[in-house]
Design an enzyme around this catalytic site. Structure first.
Site, PDB file in Angstrom:
ATOM      1  N   ASP A 153       0.805  -1.206   0.000  1.00 14.27           N
ATOM      2  CA  ASP A 153       0.000   0.000   0.000  1.00 14.27           C
ATOM      3  C   ASP A 153       0.847   1.268   0.000  1.00 14.27           C
ATOM      4  O   ASP A 153       1.344   1.687   1.037  1.00 14.27           O
ATOM      5  CB  ASP A 153      -0.941  -0.028   1.203  1.00 14.27           C
ATOM      6  CG  ASP A 153      -1.707  -1.338   1.247  1.00 14.27           C
ATOM      7  OD1 ASP A 153      -2.469  -1.570   0.312  1.00 14.27           O
ATOM      8  OD2 ASP A 153      -1.497  -2.119   2.178  1.00 14.27           O
ATOM      9  N   THR A 154       0.970   1.883  -1.172  1.00 14.35           N
ATOM     10  CA  THR A 154       1.821   3.045  -1.363  1.00 14.35           C
ATOM     11  C   THR A 154       1.341   3.771  -2.618  1.00 14.35           C
ATOM     12  O   THR A 154       0.792   3.144  -3.512  1.00 14.35           O
ATOM     13  CB  THR A 154       3.292   2.600  -1.582  1.00 14.35           C
ATOM     14  OG1 THR A 154       3.716   1.826  -0.472  1.00 14.35           O
ATOM     15  CG2 THR A 154       4.221   3.771  -1.739  1.00 14.35           C
ATOM     16  N   VAL A 155       1.567   5.086  -2.691  1.00 15.99           N
ATOM     17  CA  VAL A 155       1.386   5.786  -3.958  1.00 15.99           C
ATOM     18  C   VAL A 155       2.709   6.427  -4.354  1.00 15.99           C
ATOM     19  O   VAL A 155       3.550   6.742  -3.512  1.00 15.99           O
ATOM     20  CB  VAL A 155       0.275   6.855  -3.908  1.00 15.99           C
ATOM     21  CG1 VAL A 155      -1.066   6.227  -3.585  1.00 15.99           C
ATOM     22  CG2 VAL A 155       0.615   7.979  -2.945  1.00 15.99           C
TER      23      VAL A 155
END
Length: 525
Positions: free
Chosen positions: A347-349
């Site tokens: 979970d990362t942007v």
């Protein structure tokens, strides 16, 4: 050139400026900021903050960031560490006394002070052209009026929503349910926080009513955070680490990020004839998997808060890579390294922007696990990260939890430099996968001559915790070969990461690539 009969994605080409990121609204907002006279830093911050509204399960103002960038006309790459610290009163011994061997993932103990907002304010002031209000206006607008939930976002939202607690459920669920594709998500509390930051700067977030709101949520759940912990949060400049692979320099953020792991992994891979292998065959996957185990074992031993990382030079030395490469057997498997205290997450942007003056920004921004700690502040709905789960509780370990310390981070922005010039800001999301993703992407580009879009669309594999995760793009015969070698092969439901890149060609033209594993795109003008 790609086969236009195949359902692939074309790269995006432009001259004046470009953004590539995981959500189209954020990419468009970044390009709009460029058109208003902002530079790449202004645009990257605008897009990044908006991603917290477009992909709230992945990131937000309660999280951390790392940034690599060059100033216009410069080959020098600079780094800023926007990761937060454990509260001053945090102590691993206190958790050990409770019988814990890991920092509980979804607890106040796992919450480090959010560092991203201080970094964004600092970078806007020192490197940007536009005022903070203009830069934050797209995120304020969409937080107020809403964003339609995109397909990949809806998929992740449903998978991770069970972690949300109390105020988090109120802010991020729809009558207790996860959203369907196309439903409108609004965050009016965050809009108000961003308006205050636009007006009063970082103090509006780290002191006063907004900070009190976050502290109340944490202290109610047993957190030892104080007002001083928030008021003293500060981003820091850092010197990047770098290595070479084939004809490019790979530049990574230094610890407490795990960028050095990607360099070590590539240094190990130099000792094998990847070019002579089938790029999508079992032999390449096997070598990469074994090298990953060895590089990640070094990561787990050495990488922590930069003030406590003492073996970085050893980790990056050619001799270390040579010794590790000698441990790899092409016909058998190595045991997986001991796991970190962190659980698996994806979970990362990531966002990258290049402007007309060829300033390039590579920025990664995260709340760690899906919906972070699950803890949100009651009044403003600020979702707090659980980066403290990146610490361990082993007495004397460099990455042992301690007050005021930064944990080992999985998120890493990357840049490539060729012939002394910045040639490609890039990032590969996916939690622990990221160093392997960086190495695979660079190898695809330089060993196999793929263009950036093809290099990121290509199938992936990842040795993770004793399991070799192999995407569906590989044939059944490859999976069987890997099993025969001794790998515990698994085809995961969720693809491995996502990625974005912008190549700066010698003639100045920009080529943007965006991973179809996410909802995003590259947009130029």
């Amino acid at each position: 050139m790609r086969d236009f009969h195949q359902p692939k994605r074309s790269a995006v080409w432009a001259q004046n400026g470009m953004c590539a990121t995981s959500h189209p609204l954020a990419a468009q907002a970044a390009v709009d900021v460029l058109k208003q006279g902002g530079n790449a830093m202004d645009a990257a911050i605008a897009g990044a903050v908006l991603l917290g509204i477009c992909e709230p399960q992945m990131t937000g103002i309660g999280g951390d960031c790392f940034v690599l960038y060059n100033r216009a006309g410069e080959a020098q790459i600079r780094a800023v560490n926007g990761s937060g610290r454990a509260p001053a009163a945090a102590n691993a011994a206190d958790l050990r006394a409770k019988g814990l061997t890991q920092v509980p993932l979804y607890s106040a103990e796992a919450v480090t002070v959010p560092g991203a907002i201080d970094a964004f304010c600092h970078l806007n002031r020192t490197e940007g052209r536009l005022d903070l209000g203009t830069v934050l206006s797209p995120a304020i607008h969409y937080a107020e009026t809403g964003v339609p939930v995109a397909p990949r976002v809806a998929f992740d939202w449903a998978k991770d929503a069970a972690k949300l607690k109390d105020a988090g459920r109120q802010s991020f669920l729809f009558d207790g349910q996860t959203p369907k594709v196309g439903q409108i998500f609004r965050a009016p509390g965050q809009a108000e926080v961003l308006r205050r930051i636009a007006r009063d700067g970082r103090e509006a977030f780290y002191t006063g009513e907004v900070a009190d709101d976050m502290l109340s949520a944490l202290n109610t759940l047993g957190g030892v955070h104080s007002a001083d912990d928030f008021a003293e949060a500060k981003a820091t400049a850092a010197n990047p680490v770098s290595g070479t692979y084939n004809d490019v320099d790979i530049v990574e953020h230094p610890p407490n990020g795990q960028g050095a792991t990607a360099i070590l992994l590539l240094n190990i891979l130099k000792h094998f004839d990847l070019v002579g292998m089938d790029p999508w065959g079992a032999a390449r996957i096997h070598i990469e998997a074994e090298a990953t185990k060895l590089a990640y074992d070094a990561r787990n031993r050495f990488i922590t808060d930069p003030d406590h990382t003492s073996r970085l030079e050893h980790m990056l030395s050619p001799e270390t890579a040579q010794q590790l490469a000698a441990l790899i057997d092409t016909k058998s498997v190595i045991n997986a390294p001991a796991p970190l205290s962190e659980a698996v997450h994806k979970d990362t942007v990531y966002i990258t922007v290049v402007d007309r003056d060829r300033m390039a920004v590579s920025l990664i921004y995260s709340i760690y696990h899906g919906f972070g700690s699950g803890i949100a502040s009651e009044k403003f709905g600020i979702l707090l990260q659980n980066r403290g789960a990146g610490f361990n509780l082993t007495p004397g370990h460099p990455n042992e939890l301690a007050g005021g310390k930064r944990p080992m981070h999985t998120i890493i922005p990357g840049m490539l430099r060729k012939n002394g010039k910045v040639s490609m800001p890039f990032g590969v999301m996916g939690g622990a996968y990221q160093p392997t993703g960086h190495a695979r992407f660079v190898s695809n580009l330089t060993d196999f001559g793929l263009d950036p879009q093809a290099a990121m669309e290509a199938p992936r594999a990842f040795s993770d915790g004793g399991v070799l995760k192999v995407e569906r793009g590989y044939s059944a015969s490859v999976l069987q070969e890997l099993t025969d070698l001794g790998h515990n092969v698994e085809v995961p439901d969720t693809p491995l990461g996502g990625s974005q890149a912008i190549q700066i060609h010698d003639n100045g033209v920009l080529e943007g690539a965006s991973d179809p594993r996410k909802d995003g795109c590259a947009i130029g003008y």
